[in-house]
Design a protein around this motif. Sequence first.
Motif, short mmCIF file in Angstrom:
data_model
loop_
_atom_site.label_atom_id
_atom_site.label_comp_id
_atom_site.label_asym_id
_atom_site.label_seq_id
_atom_site.Cartn_x
_atom_site.Cartn_y
_atom_site.Cartn_z
N HIS A 1 0.83 -1.21 0.00
CA HIS A 1 0.00 0.00 0.00
C HIS A 1 0.86 1.26 0.00
CE1 HIS A 1 -3.22 2.80 1.00
NE2 HIS A 1 -2.51 3.22 2.03
N LEU A 2 1.89 1.28 0.84
CA LEU A 2 2.76 2.46 0.91
C LEU A 2 3.59 2.63 -0.35
CD1 LEU A 2 3.94 2.14 4.63
CD2 LEU A 2 2.35 3.84 3.68
N SER B 1 5.72 8.35 -1.57
CA SER B 1 7.02 8.50 -2.25
C SER B 1 8.17 8.05 -1.36
CB SER B 1 7.22 9.97 -2.65
OG SER B 1 7.15 10.81 -1.50
N ASN B 2 7.85 7.38 -0.26
CA ASN B 2 8.89 6.89 0.64
C ASN B 2 9.78 5.86 -0.04
OD1 ASN B 2 8.15 8.39 2.95
ND2 ASN B 2 6.52 6.94 3.43
N SER B 3 11.03 5.82 0.36
CA SER B 3 11.94 4.80 -0.15
C SER B 3 11.58 3.44 0.42
CB SER B 3 13.39 5.15 0.24
OG SER B 3 13.54 5.02 1.65
N ILE C 1 9.99 2.53 4.11
CA ILE C 1 8.77 1.74 4.24
C ILE C 1 9.04 0.48 5.07
CG2 ILE C 1 7.12 0.31 2.94
CD1 ILE C 1 7.26 2.46 0.74
N ALA C 2 10.21 -0.11 4.87
CA ALA C 2 10.56 -1.29 5.66
C ALA C 2 10.52 -0.95 7.15
CB ALA C 2 11.94 -1.80 5.26
N TYR D 1 10.42 -3.83 9.65
CA TYR D 1 11.62 -4.53 9.21
C TYR D 1 12.84 -3.61 9.36
CZ TYR D 1 8.55 -8.09 7.29
OH TYR D 1 7.61 -9.07 7.14
N ALA D 2 13.96 -4.22 9.63
CA ALA D 2 15.17 -3.43 9.90
C ALA D 2 15.73 -2.76 8.67
CB ALA D 2 16.24 -4.33 10.54
#
Length: 319
Positions: free
Chosen positions: A277-278, A283-285, A289-290, A295-296
């Motif tokens: 969805h993101l 526009s996040n990398s 988003i991780a 997530y690390a």
Amino acid sequence: MNITVLALEGVFDTGLAIVLDALSTANELAAMHGWSNPPFTVSVASTRRRVKSSQRLSVPVLPLAECPQPDLVIVPALGYKMPEALQEALARADVVEACEALRAWAAAGVRIAAACIGTFVLAESGLLDQHDATTTWWLAPLFRQRYPAVRLDTSHMIVNAGPFVTAGAALSHIDMTLWLIRQSSPELAALVARYLVVDSRPSQSVYIISDHLAHSDPLVERFDRWARQHMTEGFNLELAASALATSKRTLARRIHEVLGKTPVTYVQDLRIEQAVHLLKTSSNSVDRIANLVGYADGVTLRTLLRRRLGKGIREIRSA
């Protein structure tokens, strides 16, 4: 090849039409190109002399006794999308008779394929017991409850289990029919897909709405809500069970009964769902988003996306 399409009262209009249109298109294209593929001879049959579709259209059918011996039987969906109406339909006399016919065909070595809610009719016959299968994703909890001996995996669009082929939700009728055509001629199946403008869809995972499935059970729904609220944290089953005032064993058992997966896998699915969805809406990398979904780093997220969805990040971005 002689194919019998088993059309029961309330048959799903789109499913029946897709199967018939794809097979007739295959015959037309094979003839047009001068290919030597044996034509598909299709009979639409029923346990009743008169059948109306889900949209109340009359469906011309042959009695089963008047159909030639099939090499393949196809069971399209019934047009019942919710559990209560579907369970009532499965108890009908014509469905009981259809199950008897399916068992007789299977005993004679006939291959049987079913799509969407048609998989419930096939499972109702008992033929899918101890076999792998898929079904329409939003009715998976009911399927697992009703047919515990079937090894269900709703992540797949098509499951081939020897003499039985099952397909996922609604428009998987076209995926199933193309798969069946492919067994006769891969070239013909590819050509039909191009004429009908059908892309390859090996998985229905990307279409599954986890929130819908979770709402079918109160405890699982509460777990879903808790997991979403704590998505950025490392998952701890003991902490989750304590927050929901239950035991780890009870929580894990209920999630498996309803969703067919472990709590850890379900949380991972939620994270992937949110990540997709993101990726589509922000526009996040990938690395950012991780972090937002727990997530690390982006490497882990990319690996899981490719493994679960069969798509690269670039394809998801452009969807």
